[in-house]
Motif scaffolding. Structure first.
Motif, mmCIF file in Angstrom:
data_model
loop_
_atom_site.group_PDB
_atom_site.id
_atom_site.type_symbol
_atom_site.label_atom_id
_atom_site.label_comp_id
_atom_site.label_asym_id
_atom_site.label_seq_id
_atom_site.Cartn_x
_atom_site.Cartn_y
_atom_site.Cartn_z
ATOM 1 N N LEU A 37 0.835 -1.534 -0.065
ATOM 2 C CA LEU A 37 0.379 -0.241 -0.080
ATOM 3 C C LEU A 37 1.170 1.254 -0.428
ATOM 4 C CD1 LEU A 37 -2.404 -2.174 0.742
ATOM 5 C CD2 LEU A 37 -2.966 -0.230 2.615
ATOM 6 N N SER A 38 0.277 2.478 -0.751
ATOM 7 C CA SER A 38 0.926 3.310 -0.530
ATOM 8 C C SER A 38 1.332 4.154 0.639
ATOM 9 C CB SER A 38 0.411 4.473 -1.437
ATOM 10 O OG SER A 38 -0.731 5.136 -1.098
ATOM 11 N N LEU A 39 2.025 5.024 1.134
ATOM 12 C CA LEU A 39 2.198 5.499 2.032
ATOM 13 C C LEU A 39 0.880 6.165 3.332
ATOM 14 C CD1 LEU A 39 4.464 5.854 5.024
ATOM 15 C CD2 LEU A 39 5.207 8.085 4.108
ATOM 16 N N VAL A 40 0.338 6.765 1.993
ATOM 17 C CA VAL A 40 -0.970 7.866 2.588
ATOM 18 C C VAL A 40 -1.751 6.103 3.169
ATOM 19 C CG1 VAL A 40 -3.033 9.019 1.827
ATOM 20 C CG2 VAL A 40 -0.472 9.480 1.847
ATOM 21 N N ASP A 41 -2.339 5.579 2.228
ATOM 22 C CA ASP A 41 -2.929 4.780 2.340
ATOM 23 C C ASP A 41 -2.765 3.535 3.708
ATOM 24 O OD1 ASP A 41 -4.420 5.092 0.342
ATOM 25 O OD2 ASP A 41 -3.662 4.024 -1.716
#
Lengths: 139, 136
Positions: A37-41
């Motif tokens: 997952l991306s950092l924001v997700d």
């Protein structure tokens, strides 16, 4: 695998104390990183898990959390199930309203957590406990 | 239970949260800070959350409460070091962090508190015989 987490099967964590909520956050973070997952997700799903694990503890009287890596054929993701055998939720619509609380909190836990994930499913009835399943897919 | 250390630097209390806090630890920090503000007479509190990779509604409420308690005790609170992903998540969660002042880092937070104190000293209410100012 470097993460040390067996993605083949769900990881379970009992929730019976404050420290267990911290452990849920750490477990969710590890799996969220592993499924890329991306950092924001990652931040969103860990935050959602923190809210829901606290609900399991405070309103459900404790319970269990299961974290699994999933795949829908196109994208990997993370699925988390929060289950308790507490009093359940009588008025679900009300409970999902921003700012509504019976516990003296901000009333953002349930409604906020739902906004932070891709899929949100809740099974509950008075006296029947509460089971919430959330999923976040990698983009 | 872990406790978050509170450092005194000049007229400022600095709290750098380095652990994933349990709810109990967060509540203890609130109480410890209130006591330290009174004990030291500090007029500024900086809470550095650089190391926090999430701020959920509980920690968000703790930050708001600390800011309110500090204000009642004549101290200004500035939260510094919020990560971009944390800011994005907080807004989506619906947490507005009402009443909380923020700055990008500790240095800017200290500047903000210094400016505040200077403004307070300039207020006529606090000073019955104001110094004449150089410019009109």
């Amino acid at each position: 695998m470097t993460s040390g987490v067996d993605l083949g099967r769900p990881q379970a964590q009992t929730v019976g104390s404050d420290e267990d909520v911290v452990r849920v956050r750490q477990l969710v973070r590890t799996v969220a990183v592993a499924v890329r997952l991306s950092l924001v997700d990652q931040t969103k799903v860990v935050t959602a898990a923190s809210e829901l694990a606290r609900n399991t503890l405070v309103y459900g009287g404790g319970g269990t959390v299961e974290v699994a890596a999933v795949d829908n054929g196109r994208r990997p993701g993370i699925r988390i199930v929060f289950a308790d055998t507490g009093p359940g939720i009588a008025d679900l619509d009300l409970a999902l309203t921003d700012g509504y609380t019976t516990g003296g909190g901000l009333g953002l836990g349930l409604s906020g957590a739902r906004r932070l994930v891709d899929e949100f499913d809740i099974q509950t009835a008075p006296g029947q406990g509460t089971r919430i399943t959330i999923t976040k897919w990698s983009r | 239970m872990e406790r978050v250390p509170i450092l005194k630097i000049g007229d400022i209390l600095l709290v750098s949260i380095q652990v994933d806090m349990s709810d109990q630890t967060a509540v203890a920090l609130q109480e410890d800070l209130a006591e330290r503000i009174v004990a030291t007479g500090c007029h500024g509190v900086i809470i550095d959350i650089t190391a926090l990779d999430i701020v959920d509604s509980f920690v968000g409420r703790m930050l708001s409460t600390i800011a309110s308690i500090s204000r009642v005790l004549d101290a200004e609170t500035v939260v510094v070091g919020m990560r971009p992903a944390v800011a994005i998540t907080l807004v989506e969660l619906g947490l507005s962090l009402n009443g909380i002042r923020t700055a990008l880092n500790v240095e800017r937070g200290m500047e903000l508190i210094a400016i505040d104190r200077a403004d307070d000293r300039d207020e006529p209410d606090d000073d019955p015989v104001p110094e004449p100012t150089a410019s009109p």
